[in-house]
Design a protein around this motif. Structure first.
Motif, short mmCIF file in Angstrom:
data_model
loop_
_atom_site.label_atom_id
_atom_site.label_comp_id
_atom_site.label_asym_id
_atom_site.label_seq_id
_atom_site.Cartn_x
_atom_site.Cartn_y
_atom_site.Cartn_z
N LEU A 104 0.83 -1.21 0.00
CA LEU A 104 0.00 0.00 0.00
C LEU A 104 0.87 1.26 0.00
N ILE A 105 1.91 1.26 0.86
CA ILE A 105 2.79 2.43 0.95
C ILE A 105 3.49 2.67 -0.39
N SER A 106 4.02 1.61 -0.97
CA SER A 106 4.75 1.72 -2.23
C SER A 106 3.84 2.19 -3.36
N ASP A 107 2.66 1.57 -3.48
CA ASP A 107 1.73 1.94 -4.56
C ASP A 107 1.27 3.38 -4.41
N THR A 108 1.01 3.80 -3.17
CA THR A 108 0.51 5.17 -2.94
C THR A 108 1.56 6.20 -3.32
N LEU A 109 2.82 5.94 -2.94
CA LEU A 109 3.88 6.93 -3.19
C LEU A 109 4.32 6.97 -4.65
N THR A 110 4.11 5.88 -5.40
CA THR A 110 4.54 5.85 -6.81
C THR A 110 3.40 6.14 -7.78
N ALA A 111 2.17 6.26 -7.25
CA ALA A 111 1.01 6.53 -8.12
C ALA A 111 1.10 7.94 -8.69
N PRO A 112 0.62 8.14 -9.94
CA PRO A 112 0.63 9.49 -10.53
C PRO A 112 -0.32 10.41 -9.78
N PRO A 113 -0.09 11.72 -9.81
CA PRO A 113 -0.96 12.67 -9.11
C PRO A 113 -2.39 12.57 -9.60
N SER A 114 -3.35 12.72 -8.71
CA SER A 114 -4.76 12.65 -9.09
C SER A 114 -5.24 14.00 -9.60
N VAL A 115 -6.29 13.96 -10.38
CA VAL A 115 -6.89 15.18 -10.90
C VAL A 115 -7.96 15.64 -9.93
N GLY A 116 -7.97 16.89 -9.60
CA GLY A 116 -8.95 17.43 -8.66
C GLY A 116 -8.52 17.25 -7.23
N GLU B 155 -5.14 12.42 -0.20
CA GLU B 155 -4.04 13.25 0.30
C GLU B 155 -3.62 12.83 1.71
N GLU B 156 -4.61 12.55 2.56
CA GLU B 156 -4.30 12.12 3.92
C GLU B 156 -3.55 10.79 3.91
N ARG B 157 -4.02 9.85 3.06
CA ARG B 157 -3.36 8.56 2.96
C ARG B 157 -1.93 8.72 2.44
N HIS B 158 -1.76 9.63 1.49
CA HIS B 158 -0.43 9.88 0.93
C HIS B 158 0.52 10.40 2.01
N GLN B 159 0.04 11.32 2.85
CA GLN B 159 0.87 11.87 3.93
C GLN B 159 1.26 10.80 4.94
N LYS B 160 0.31 9.91 5.26
CA LYS B 160 0.60 8.84 6.22
C LYS B 160 1.63 7.86 5.65
N CYS B 161 1.45 7.53 4.35
CA CYS B 161 2.39 6.62 3.70
C CYS B 161 3.79 7.24 3.62
N LYS B 162 3.84 8.53 3.37
CA LYS B 162 5.12 9.23 3.29
C LYS B 162 5.84 9.19 4.65
N ALA B 163 5.05 9.42 5.73
CA ALA B 163 5.64 9.37 7.08
C ALA B 163 6.15 7.97 7.41
#
Length: 595
Positions: free
Chosen positions: A531-543, A549-557
């Protein structure tokens, strides 16, 4: 009390496990010779009564390993400097943090309290020396001139001078009133580790990694002698209380020097290894050394040590005359004038405007939050009351009347042979020493009750966060042992709270803590790394997608924390022992972090 041993000159008093990780520094209380402060990689300062096995107080607040520690003269305060350059001062009598002082840019290497004023000096790897007003929380002066780390600081007995010694092989003498350097001594050829003022005369001793001890006349500002007898770097020096001789803590021995005429009076074998500090009390010299997590204390009976006159039989071959002997008749030297009143702020030159306009980090006054995060936890209430809150307020330091007992010989007993313990006395003896354990277990029970109340609401993360805030690792382990058995309880939120604790668990001296940490980390990697790897390597979302965004921040931490842990795991993977294979497995699981 043990019958005094009349045959031993030196003996080991005790060995203790002082910290949960390696000991970095220590200091004896020079006034009593009965208090010891130790600083460790665990970021704690622990306070001990010499010869007693249990920690009296554990002082927290530093977020980096403690590099240097020092008692003030009355032993009511202790200051500790960290690897990050911050200082913390605790009031031992009140059992609380007194000051947090910020300003140095690198490791604190040396500390000293003013002999009778509310001032403190600190020396750092950043080459600066700072003079602090403890009452006002501020730096009042900065002394510049050394080109390498400042290894030792010492105020003169009259409080007018500050001496500093450095890795740059120089000693500098500073006038506190004028705020400038008086003189510089440059005869050493290696880093200078220790300097000591004579208790009465205008004389300074210095010990260096060049394996010499040098004596300096502070009236004429010149060297009057240099020993050549040391077998390794000189780390510890102490003048006898009456100033008649100088003790040097050499590797596995104590050397006794005199001067004018200059010679080595005695060499006493002591098994202390690389001794780290010396103190004198009751005709005994106490030496302490450390290795990994352990601290050992040793005693030398000074009544059996040669301190004057001709060299004693059996030591004459070790006699090392000092070079450049002073002429006969020049032994009398000016004595220090000690003021009758305490030092006022006017006695010390304040910083100039240019010093006041120093970088923001140096001017920052610590917030109340800094001091709230620091604590003084009493570990042994009985010893704490005896030492810091005695019934008689005449002295807050341990009594000096009783010397440390020598080790018992075969056949000796702690009690007269005809004395038999009654039932009540026997029970008291059995209970003795268990107060600390009772206090710890009572505290743990209370903390677990608090966690159980939160756990009842079904919020696992809040329960864990509450355990972390208690700063009791055993409670964290208790919770992890439950959630490790129920993977369904794990959420990404929980990982962000647990990962910082896992680093502490993996480096614990307790096998069960290491095992719990390994289990939790393995579970996180298997369950959440995809989950962490997929979230951090996924392309930016539109809108705008707040949840994403919250999940991305948690995965980054989590990723950042895992990267830190991967270094710990790599270092441990090669170790031989029970957990070696567990760390090797973790290293394989963490391999994707490097890509």
């Amino acid at each position: 009390m043990a019958v005094a041993n009349t045959t031993k000159t030196s003996w080991r008093l005790q060995e203790i496990v002082a910290h949960s990780s390696n000991v970095v520094c220590l200091a004896l209380g020079k006034n009593s010779g009965r208090l010891l402060a130790t600083g460790g990689e665990d970021c704690r300062v622990n306070i001990w009564a010499v010869s007693k096995p249990n920690c009296i107080m554990s002082l927290t607040g530093h977020n980096n390993p403690v590099e240097c520690v020092k008692f003030n003269n009355s032993e009511e305060q202790v200051v500790a400097g960290s690897q990050s350059g911050s200082l913390r001062v605790w009031d031992l009598e009140a059992a609380k943090i007194l000051r947090t002082l910020m300003g140095h840019k690198a490791n604190i290497c040396s500390l000293d309290f003013h002999p009778f004023g509310e001032y403190l000096a600190s020396g750092s790897m950043d080459t600066n020396i700072k003079l602090w007003d403890v009452r006002r929380k501020g730096c009042v002066f900065r002394y510049k001139g050394h080109t390498q780390a400042v290894r030792c600081l010492a105020f003169s007995p009259d409080g007018k001078w500050l001496a500093s010694a450095s890795d740059d092989s120089t000693i500098k003498l500073w006038d506190l009133t004028a705020g400038k350097m008086i003189t510089e001594f440059t005869a050493h050829t290696g880093a200078i580790n220790i300097i000591q003022f004579h208790p009465n005369e205008y004389l300074l001793a210095s010990g260096s990694s060049d394996r010499t001890i040098k004596l300096w006349d502070l009236e004429k500002f010149k060297m009057i002698g240099s020993s050549e007898g040391e077998m390794g770097p000189v780390r510890c020096l102490a003048f006898n209380l009456d100033g008649c001789c100088l003790y040097s803590g050499a590797v596995d021995s104590l050397r006794v020097y005199g001067w004018e005429p200059n010679r080595c009076f005695d060499v006493v074998p002591v098994g202390w290894g690389k001794v780290a500090d010396l103190a004198i009390c009751n005709h005994q010299l106490i030496g302490v050394s450390y290795n990994l997590t352990n601290v050992s204390s040793y005693v030398v009976d000074l009544t059996r040590v040669k301190k004057s006159g001709s060299v004693i039989q059996g030591v004459i071959q070790d006699d090392q005359p000092l070079t450049e002997p002073s002429p006969k008749g020049s032994t009398l030297r000016r004595n220090y004038d000690r003021p009758l009143t305490t030092c006022s702020t006017q006695r010390v030159k304040q910083s100039s405007e240019s010093d006041r306009r120093s970088p923001e980090g140096e001017r920052r006054s610590p917030s109340s939050e800094d001091e709230k995060e620091s604590s003084a936890e009493i570990r042994n209430p009985e010893d704490y009351k005896e030492i810091f809150q005695p019934k008689s307020a005449i002295s807050r330091t341990p009594p000096k009347s009783e010397p440390f007992p020598a080790p018992l010989e075969d056949g000796e007993s702690l009690l007269p042979s005809r004395y038999v313990l009654g039932d009540d006395e026997a029970l008291a003896q059995i209970r003795k020493g268990h107060d600390t354990m009772c206090v710890m277990l009572t505290s743990r029970h209370k903390n677990l009750d608090t966690i159980r109340a939160v756990w009842g609401s079904g919020d696992v993360k809040t329960s864990l966060d509450s355990a972390v805030s208690m700063k009791d690792l055993s409670i964290v382990v208790d919770i992890l042992n439950i959630v490790n058995l129920k993977p369904s309880l794990w959420k990404l939120d929980l990982c962000t709270s647990i990962l910082p604790q896992i680093e502490e668990l993996l480096q614990s001296k307790y096998e069960s803590y290491v095992q719990t940490g390994c289990t939790s980390l393995k579970l996180i990697l298997k369950r959440f790394w995809p989950l962490i790897s997929d979230t951090l390597t996924a392309p930016p979302s539109v809108g705008v997608d707040i949840t994403r965004e919250e999940r991305h921040q948690k995965c980054k931490a989590c990723y950042k924390q895992l990267k830190n842990l991967s270094n710990v795991v790599k270092n441990k993977a090669d170790q031989v022992g029970r957990h070696g294979s567990a760390f090797k497995e973790l290293q394989l699981l963490m391999a994707p972090l490097d890509y």
